[in-house]
Write an enzyme that holds these catalytic residues in place. Structure first.
Site, PDB file in Angstrom:
ATOM      1  N   ARG A   1      11.647  -1.288   1.310  1.00 33.25           N
ATOM      2  CA  ARG A   1      12.582  -2.142   2.260  1.00 33.25           C
ATOM      3  C   ARG A   1      11.681  -3.245   2.909  1.00 33.25           C
ATOM      4  O   ARG A   1      11.973  -4.296   2.966  1.00 33.25           O
ATOM      5  CB  ARG A   1      13.218  -1.133   3.286  1.00 33.25           C
ATOM      6  CG  ARG A   1      14.303  -1.969   4.132  1.00 33.25           C
ATOM      7  CD  ARG A   1      14.532  -0.615   5.187  1.00 33.25           C
ATOM      8  NE  ARG A   1      15.063   0.531   4.520  1.00 33.25           N
ATOM      9  CZ  ARG A   1      16.232   0.651   4.119  1.00 33.25           C
ATOM     10  NH1 ARG A   1      17.216  -0.247   4.252  1.00 33.25           N
ATOM     11  NH2 ARG A   1      16.622   1.815   3.402  1.00 33.25           N
ATOM     12  N   THR A   2      10.830  -2.734   3.602  1.00 31.60           N
ATOM     13  CA  THR A   2       9.887  -3.655   4.384  1.00 31.60           C
ATOM     14  C   THR A   2       9.290  -4.690   3.359  1.00 31.60           C
ATOM     15  O   THR A   2       9.107  -5.822   3.671  1.00 31.60           O
ATOM     16  CB  THR A   2       8.565  -2.655   5.089  1.00 31.60           C
ATOM     17  OG1 THR A   2       9.375  -2.062   5.959  1.00 31.60           O
ATOM     18  CG2 THR A   2       7.791  -3.824   5.810  1.00 31.60           C
TER      19      THR A   2
ATOM     20  N   LYS B   1     -10.141   3.629  -5.503  1.00 29.18           N
ATOM     21  CA  LYS B   1     -11.658   3.652  -5.834  1.00 29.18           C
ATOM     22  C   LYS B   1     -12.554   3.509  -4.548  1.00 29.18           C
ATOM     23  O   LYS B   1     -13.926   3.680  -4.604  1.00 29.18           O
ATOM     24  CB  LYS B   1     -12.039   2.445  -6.717  1.00 29.18           C
ATOM     25  CG  LYS B   1     -11.200   2.355  -7.940  1.00 29.18           C
ATOM     26  CD  LYS B   1     -11.719   1.106  -8.894  1.00 29.18           C
ATOM     27  CE  LYS B   1     -10.497   0.905  -9.923  1.00 29.18           C
ATOM     28  NZ  LYS B   1     -10.025  -0.552  -9.737  1.00 29.18           N
TER      29      LYS B   1
ATOM     30  N   ARG C   1       0.347  -2.802   4.809  1.00 32.89           N
ATOM     31  CA  ARG C   1       1.319  -1.421   5.111  1.00 32.89           C
ATOM     32  C   ARG C   1       0.189  -0.620   4.739  1.00 32.89           C
ATOM     33  O   ARG C   1      -0.207  -0.451   3.813  1.00 32.89           O
ATOM     34  CB  ARG C   1       2.393  -1.496   4.267  1.00 32.89           C
ATOM     35  CG  ARG C   1       2.928   0.083   4.415  1.00 32.89           C
ATOM     36  CD  ARG C   1       3.978   0.007   5.684  1.00 32.89           C
ATOM     37  NE  ARG C   1       4.962   1.175   5.455  1.00 32.89           N
ATOM     38  CZ  ARG C   1       6.011   1.048   6.224  1.00 32.89           C
ATOM     39  NH1 ARG C   1       6.405   0.118   6.875  1.00 32.89           N
ATOM     40  NH2 ARG C   1       6.718   2.304   6.109  1.00 32.89           N
TER      41      ARG C   1
ATOM     42  N   HIS D   1       4.787  -1.250  14.062  1.00 26.64           N
ATOM     43  CA  HIS D   1       5.388  -1.977  13.063  1.00 26.64           C
ATOM     44  C   HIS D   1       5.955  -3.182  14.027  1.00 26.64           C
ATOM     45  O   HIS D   1       7.297  -3.132  14.147  1.00 26.64           O
ATOM     46  CB  HIS D   1       6.462  -0.830  12.546  1.00 26.64           C
ATOM     47  CG  HIS D   1       7.333  -1.296  11.418  1.00 26.64           C
ATOM     48  ND1 HIS D   1       6.745  -2.617  11.031  1.00 26.64           N
ATOM     49  CD2 HIS D   1       8.106  -0.741  10.699  1.00 26.64           C
ATOM     50  CE1 HIS D   1       7.439  -2.478   9.696  1.00 26.64           C
ATOM     51  NE2 HIS D   1       8.296  -1.646   9.519  1.00 26.64           N
TER      52      HIS D   1
END
Ligand SMILES: [Zn+2]
Lengths: 143, 312
Positions: free
Chosen positions: B51-52, B80, B101, B129
């Protein structure tokens, strides 16, 4: 009291909780201090608190961040000595920022995984230290 | 270089300028469809949040820009063991702006300190957020016409809900805000939010258990999900979950100008029957999220506003 050379120019860090002066030596990075001689005096008998430690530093102390003492041990006093006389004796102010003094214990914090990430804490308006990354307040471990 | 890492990185005035810009975009989206031409947004999503991510991608595409992304941490350099600091230095060479994110709190802040391009925090673990907060503020302002002198009810999980904490911090900068914290005692708002944010702002607040009793007082009702895993035992969860479900019946207790917000996705905390109520603002909120991200991208990239006259 045991007298390790009176200081002419320098500082006396007094009322250190007994047994913690070595730790302070490390945190203040006294080993990096050039042009200064340092005496750690442990287990000095004191009327106030039973026993205490003292650190005496003769020489140039301008590079020291003494404010972290206020964080580490709020009972500590710092006397400044010039030409053999005490010119001031006070408790340092709490530092606004601590870098690599304490570590964030929040497992969800980026500091727990990121390579070579400094642990930075900022003093909040309510006098708590919060991690600059995750904002979790630092709490002293119970003894 | 400006970034958006914490919801409070922007001053009140900067937030309002941004919301004004978002309003102008809504009024005439066509005027903005080329403003970010040749600009690339990197979506650095170390954990999935479709969604974001889509909201950010829609925002840059609506502005005529393009997207660079990697699909998830499992196949990226993060797996990695590359540090966030190194990743952003490399990405800075490819893109003009980045949305990050990350499951670890503070990762976007860490990235911003090494970045050559603006970094937007698109959610860092349970922490911040900020684009959700801007979306919430925008929805409140469009519904109520202001961000001050409002009674705001926050309902559900007020303990772990990061969107709730960020919204409280942002609204605490306005005058005359009154908070009703509506939650079970297990999920009360953390005490530092009260002592460090609400009380210093001199704002009125109440902690209450009943959603029903609160309904008539509210201008805004911000719903959140009460998750099963937040409870120690199943009985407590079952006993409490319906108390904090918004139904048509509870809506009848509220005034005509109430707006119901929810960061989405919802599970069952708002009955589907509430969706058709004109006071339900949560789908509009999702739409506002794209506009506010468009305004944010323009602001951080310093792109001129075609609808703003010279010298303004
Ligand atoms: Zn942390």
């Amino acid at each position: 009291m045991l007298n390790v050379d009176a200081i002419n120019n320098g500082i006396v860090v007094d009322h250190i909780q007994a047994g913690t002066s070595l730790e302070l030596y490390r945190l203040l990075e006294l080993d990096k201090l050039e042009n200064a001689s340092i005496a750690l005096i442990q287990n000095v008998r004191s009327n106030k608190s039973g026993k205490k430690d003292i650190i005496k530093i003769e020489g140039d102390v301008s590079a020291l961040n003494l404010n972290i003492l206020a964080y580490l041990d709020p009972g500590i006093t710092v006397a400044t000595i010039q030409d053999g006389k005490i010119v001031s004796k006070k408790r340092p102010d709490l530092p606004r920022k601590l870098v690599n003094v304490i570590r964030c214990r929040n497992p969800r914090c980026i500091t727990s995984v990121e390579e070579e990430c400094e642990h930075i804490f900022l003093l909040s308006s309510t006098g708590q230290y919060r991690c600059a990354y995750c904002e979790q307040a630092f709490e002293m471990k119970p003894e | 270089m400006r970034h958006l890492i914490d919801p409070l990185d922007f001053t009140r005035e900067e937030v309002e300028n941004l919301l004004d810009l978002a309003d102008r975009i809504i009024a005439d989206p066509a005027a903005y469809q080329e403003v970010a031409r040749h600009k690339k947004l990197a979506t650095l999503f170390y954990e999935p949040s479709t969604r974001t991510r889509l909201s950010f991608e829609a925002a840059i595409l609506n502005l005529g820009g393009s997207v660079l992304g990697f699909p998830g941490a499992d196949v990226s350099s993060a797996a990695k063991g590359e540090s966030v600091a190194d990743t952003i230095r490399v990405i800075s060479a490819y893109a003009d702006i980045a949305a990050m994110r990350h499951p670890k709190e503070g990762a976007p802040l860490r990235a911003s300190r090494y970045s050559g391009i603006p970094v937007i925090n698109a959610g860092d673990g349970g922490h911040n957020h900020p684009t959700q907060t801007l979306t919430d503020l925008m929805t409140i302002r469009r519904r109520c016409g202001r961000l001050d002198h409002l009674t705001i009810g926050l309902c559900g999980d007020l303990k772990f809900g990061r969107t709730v904490h960020s919204l409280i911090k942002s609204l605490a900068r306005y005058e005359g805000i009154r908070f009703l914290f509506i939650s079970p005692k297990e999920l009360r708002v953390p005490s530092y939010i009260i002592t460090d944010v609400v009380e210093p702002a001199g704002l009125e607040y109440q902690e209450v258990r009943s959603l029903e009793d609160s309904m008539p007082q509210l201008d805004i009702l911000y719903m959140t999900r009460v998750q099963r895993e937040r409870f120690f035992n199943e009985e407590d969860y079952i006993r409490l979950k319906n108390t904090y479900v918004l139904t048509e019946d509870k809506m009848k207790l509220a005034g005509p100008n109430l707006a119901v917000l929810h960061p989405l996705p919802r599970v069952n905390e708002i009955s589907i029957s509430v969706d058709d109520d004109p006071r339900a603002a949560y789908f509009e909120q999702a739409k506002n999220g794209v506009y506010v991200r468009m305004a944010l991208i323009m602001t951080l990239l310093g792109l001129p506003d075609p609808k703003q006259k010279e010298g303004n």
